[in-house]
Design a protein around this motif. Structure first.
Motif, PDB file in Angstrom:
ATOM      1  N   VAL A 155       0.842  -1.209   0.000  1.00  0.00           N
ATOM      2  CA  VAL A 155       0.000   0.000   0.000  1.00  0.00           C
ATOM      3  C   VAL A 155       0.871   1.250   0.000  1.00  0.00           C
ATOM      4  O   VAL A 155       0.653   2.195  -0.776  1.00  0.00           O
ATOM      5  N   LYS A 156       1.855   1.270   0.866  1.00  0.00           N
ATOM      6  CA  LYS A 156       2.750   2.432   0.944  1.00  0.00           C
ATOM      7  C   LYS A 156       3.540   2.619  -0.347  1.00  0.00           C
ATOM      8  O   LYS A 156       3.781   3.750  -0.792  1.00  0.00           O
TER       9      LYS A 156
ATOM     10  N   GLN B 257       5.328   2.025  -9.184  1.00  0.00           N
ATOM     11  CA  GLN B 257       3.979   2.031  -8.602  1.00  0.00           C
ATOM     12  C   GLN B 257       3.104   0.935  -9.202  1.00  0.00           C
ATOM     13  O   GLN B 257       2.265   0.340  -8.514  1.00  0.00           O
ATOM     14  N   GLU B 258       3.310   0.658 -10.497  1.00  0.00           N
ATOM     15  CA  GLU B 258       2.523  -0.405 -11.130  1.00  0.00           C
ATOM     16  C   GLU B 258       2.808  -1.765 -10.492  1.00  0.00           C
ATOM     17  O   GLU B 258       1.892  -2.569 -10.286  1.00  0.00           O
TER      18      GLU B 258
ATOM     19  N   GLY C  13       1.075  -1.904  -7.292  1.00  0.00           N
ATOM     20  CA  GLY C  13      -0.340  -2.194  -7.510  1.00  0.00           C
ATOM     21  C   GLY C  13      -0.579  -3.664  -7.795  1.00  0.00           C
ATOM     22  O   GLY C  13      -1.550  -4.263  -7.306  1.00  0.00           O
TER      23      GLY C  13
ATOM     24  N   THR D 120       2.623   2.077  -3.362  1.00  0.00           N
ATOM     25  CA  THR D 120       1.839   2.603  -4.481  1.00  0.00           C
ATOM     26  C   THR D 120       1.960   4.112  -4.605  1.00  0.00           C
ATOM     27  O   THR D 120       1.715   4.670  -5.680  1.00  0.00           O
ATOM     28  N   SER D 121       2.327   4.777  -3.522  1.00  0.00           N
ATOM     29  CA  SER D 121       2.463   6.241  -3.566  1.00  0.00           C
ATOM     30  C   SER D 121       3.912   6.700  -3.473  1.00  0.00           C
ATOM     31  O   SER D 121       4.179   7.892  -3.395  1.00  0.00           O
ATOM     32  N   ALA D 122       4.847   5.753  -3.492  1.00  0.00           N
ATOM     33  CA  ALA D 122       6.265   6.117  -3.402  1.00  0.00           C
ATOM     34  C   ALA D 122       6.721   6.755  -4.714  1.00  0.00           C
ATOM     35  O   ALA D 122       6.228   6.437  -5.789  1.00  0.00           O
ATOM     36  N   VAL D 123       7.671   7.677  -4.608  1.00  0.00           N
ATOM     37  CA  VAL D 123       8.212   8.381  -5.786  1.00  0.00           C
ATOM     38  C   VAL D 123       9.704   8.083  -5.883  1.00  0.00           C
ATOM     39  O   VAL D 123      10.499   8.655  -5.129  1.00  0.00           O
TER      40      VAL D 123
END
Length: 574
Positions: free
Chosen positions: A534-535, A559-560, A563, A537-540
C-alpha cells in the motif's frame, strides 16, 4: 555556392575531375604520347585516392569517389593498378590491390587464357616484391593473393599447383602466408558448377597436409616476424574449416609449437584450440585429440589466468575465459568424466565466474548450463551438487548491486543472462538452494550500511525461480518450503523499511507478486506485505532509480508493480 561578390566560385576538383579516356584516344601520339597519357592518368588516380581516403571536404571526396568508379571500367586500370602496387604509400598500394581483386572477380572470365596466365604471373611477381618491403601491409598482400587464387581456382579448380609453383618462387613468410590465407576464402566464395565445386573441395582437402606443414615450419622459426606469425595464425583458422580432422592437426605436432609461441599470439592460439574442439567429430581419434587439447590448455592457461586476474589484465582474462568455456562446453562429456586436466579447467571457469568483470563472468554461463544437461551418474562426484552449490554462493555475491558508480546496463544485462543458471541450480540443489538463501538472509544485519545488497540479490534469486517453485508446490507436501518462503519475504519487507533502498523495494514487491498465495495464511506476514505494498503505491523513486528501472526493460514502473503486488494479495486473501 551562389556566385556573389562575396563568395568566389570554387575551383574544379584537382585534375582528376575530367572523365577517363580510353587508351586508343592517344594512339596518334605514338609510344611516347601513350606513356605520358598513362602517367597523367595515374597521377589523376593518385590524387583521387588521396582526396577520397584522406580528405575532409565531403564534396571533393564525393567527386573523387565518382572518378574512381569511372576509373574501374577504364582499360588502363589493369596496368595502372599493377604499377601502383609498388607505391611506398600503403593507402595507394592497398587501393590498387583491392581494385585488382574486384576487377579479377568481375572481368577475368572475359580474358583469353594466355592473357589470364600473364596477369596471374604479373600479380605473383608483384606480391613477391611487396612482401620484401621493410614494412609489409598484410591487408594489401592478402587482397593481392586473393586475386591470384581466384584466377587459379576458376581456371583449373586445383590450388595445389599454385602452392607448388608459388612456394618455389619465394620462401618469404608473408608471401606464403598470404596465399594460404586467401585459398579457403576464395574457395568458399567460388562460383562454380556442382561438379567443379566437388573437384575443388577434393583438391582443397589434398592441400591441407602441405598447409599444416608450412604453418608448423613458419611458426617454429624464432626469426619469424610477429606480423607474419599473426597472418599465419589467421590463415590456419581459415584452413580448419576445409575438412582437416582434429586428430590429424594434433598428430602434426603444431600445438607443441604453439606452446613455445604464446606471447602476443595467445588470442589466436586460443581460437585455434576452440575451433579445433568445435569441429571435432565423434570418432575415437578425434576425441583423443580433444583430450590432448584440454590437457595442453590446463597446463598452459592456469598460471596465465591467475596472473591476468591478479594484474587486472581484462583482455587476457576475456580471451582465456571465452576459450576455456567454449572448449569445456563443446567437450562437456569429456569434462564431466573429471580427469585432472578437466577439473583444472572447471576450476579456472569458476575463477572467471567469481573474479572477473561481469562482462567476462557471463561468458561462463553456457558451460554451467551445458554441464548440467549430463546425467548426474555420468559426472565426476565433484561436478555434481557440490560445484553448483559453490557456484550459487558466488552468484549471490556477483548479483549484489555495486556500491559506487557502475554501468547499469552491464549489471542488468548480467542479471538477465544468469536467470537460466539460477533455475538450473534450483532444480539440481532442491532444498539446499533455499537453505543457502535462508542462511544469507539470516546473517543480514539490519543496521549495517550495505547489508541490503546481499538480501536484494537473494530476493532476485527468489523472483527468478518463482514459477518453478509454484509448480512444485502445487503438487503438495512442501510445508517446510512454504514456511521458508514466508520467512524470506517477511525479512525482505523488514529490510525495506529499515533501508529505504529502491532496488530492494522493487525486488521485494516482485517477491510478493510471485509468492502471494503462500503469504495469506500467515496473518503477520500478510499484514506486513500488505502494508508495504500500500505504501509503495504512492512512493516516488528518484531519477537514478527510474533510470535503473528503464535499463531493466520493465514495461511497468515502480507504482505499477506495487499495484500488482497489492492486487494479488487481495485476490488470494479473498
Amino acid at each position: 555556392r551562389p556566385n556573389t561578390p562575396h563568395t568566389a566560385r570554387r575551383q574544379p576538383l584537382l585534375s582528376f575531375n575530367s572523365p577517363c579516356r580510353p587508351a586508343h584516344a592517344h594512339a596518334q601520339g605514338g609510344a611516347a604520347s601513350l606513356k605520358m597519357a598513362q602517367s597523367a592518368e595515374a597521377q589523376k588516380v593518385l590524387a583521387a585516392i588521396e582526396t577520397f581516403y584522406m580528405g575532409s571536404d565531403p564534396e571533393r571526396r564525393a567527386q573523387a569517389h565518382d572518378y574512381l568508379l569511372r576509373f574501374h571500367t577504364n582499360p588502363q586500370a589493369w596496368e595502372i593498378c599493377i604499377k601502383l602496387l609498388q607505391h611506398p604509400n600503403s593507402t595507394f598500394s592497398f587501393y590498387s590491390a583491392k581494385q585488382l581483386h574486384q576487377k579479377v572477380k568481375a572481368e577475368s572470365h572475359k580474358l583469353e587464357n594466355e592473357d589470364l596466365m600473364k596477369l596471374r604471373n604479373q600479380l605473383i611477381m608483384s606480391l613477391g616484391k611487396i612482401c620484401k618491403a621493410a614494412s609489409v601491409n598484410i591487408a594489401t598482400t592478402v587482397s593481392l593473393a586473393s586475386s591470384i587464387v581466384h584466377i587459379t581456382i576458376h581456371r583449373d579448380y586445383d590450388p595445389r599447383r599454385l602452392l607448388d609453383s608459388a612456394f618455389k618462387h619465394s620462401d618469404n613468410p608473408y608471401f606464403r602466408a598470404s596465399l594460404l590465407e586467401a585459398i579457403p576464402e576464395e574457395a568458399r566464395e567460388a562460383n562454380l558448377s556442382f561438379t567443379r565445386m566437388k573437384a575443388l573441395e577434393e583438391n582443397l582437402g589434398a592441400c591441407t597436409e602441405k598447409a599444416i606443414a608450412y604453418f608448423k615450419s613458419l611458426l617454429s622459426n624464432p626469426k619469424c616476424p610477429s606480423k607474419a606469425a599473426t597472418l599465419a595464425f589467421q590463415s590456419l583458422i581459415a584452413w580448419l574449416h576445409t575438412g582437416i580432422s582434429t586428430a590429424r592437426l594434433v598428430q602434426s605436432g603444431i600445438f607443441e609449437v604453439f606452446l613455445r609461441r604464446q606471447g602476443p599470439h595467445l588470442e589466436y592460439i586460443l581460437e585455434v584450440w576452440s575451433e579445433s574442439v568445435k569441429l571435432a567429430k565423434e570418432t575415437e581419434e578425434d576425441q583423443k585429440a580433444v583430450f590432448r587439447i584440454i590437457s595442453s590448455m590446463a597446463e598452459v592457461l592456469g598460471p596465465r589466468l591467475a596472473n591476468a586476474l591478479k594484474d587486472g589484465d581484462l583482455e587476457e582474462c576475456r580471451h582465456i575465459g571465452l576459450a576455456i568455456s567454449t572448449v569445456c562446453e563443446e567437450a562437456s562429456e569429456i569434462i564431466a568424466r573429471g580427469d585432472d586436466s578437466s577439473l583444472r579447467l572447471v576450476s579456472m571457469i569458476l575463477d572467471c565466474t567469481e573474479k572477473s568483470p561481469l562482462a567476462i563472468s557471463e561468458l561462463t554461463f553456457d558451460f554451467w548450463l551445458t554441464l548440467n544437461t549430463i546425467e548426474i551418474r555420468n559426472r565426476h562426484p565433484s561436478l555434481r551438487h557440490d560445484i553448483y552449490f559453490r557456484l550459487l554462493k558466488i552468484l549471490l555475491q556477483r548479483l549484489r548491486c555495486p556500491s559506487g558508480g557502475f554501468d547499469a546496463g552491464d549489471f542488468i544485462g548480467y542479471r538477465a543472462k544468469v536467470e537460466d543458471v539460477l533455475i538450473t541450480q534450483y532444480e539440481l540443489l532442491d532444498g539446499k538452494f533455499f537453505g543457502l538463501i535462508g542462511d544469507a538472509l539470516e546473517n543480514v544485519n539490519l543496521t549495517a550500511e550495505n547489508s541490503w545488497q546481499l538480501a536484494e540479490a537473494c530476493g532476485f534469486a527468489l523472483v527468478t525461480v518463482a514459477d518453478n517453485v509454484n509448480t512444485d508446490l502445487e503438487e503438495g507436501g512442501h510445508s517446510q518450503l512454504v514456511t521458508s518462503i514466508r520467512s524470506f519475504v517477511f525479512k525482505l519487507v523488514q529490510l525495506c523499511r529499515a533501508k529505504g533502498k529502491f532496488l530492494l523495494a522493487f525486488t521485494t514487491l516482485r517477491c510478493i507478486e510471485g509468492y502471494a498465495r503462500y503469504l495469506v495464511e500467515d496473518r503477520k506476514v500478510f499484514d506486513s506485505a500488505f502494508q508495504f505494498a500500500v505504501k509503495a503505491t504512492s512512493a516516488v523513486p528518484s531519477a537514478a532509480d527510474l533510470e535503473l528501472l528503464s535499463v531493466d526493460g520493465m514495461s511497468t514502473g515502480f507504482q505499477e508493480h506495487a499495484g500488482k503486488a497489492l492486487y494479488v494479495l487481495v485476490k488470494h486473501a479473498s
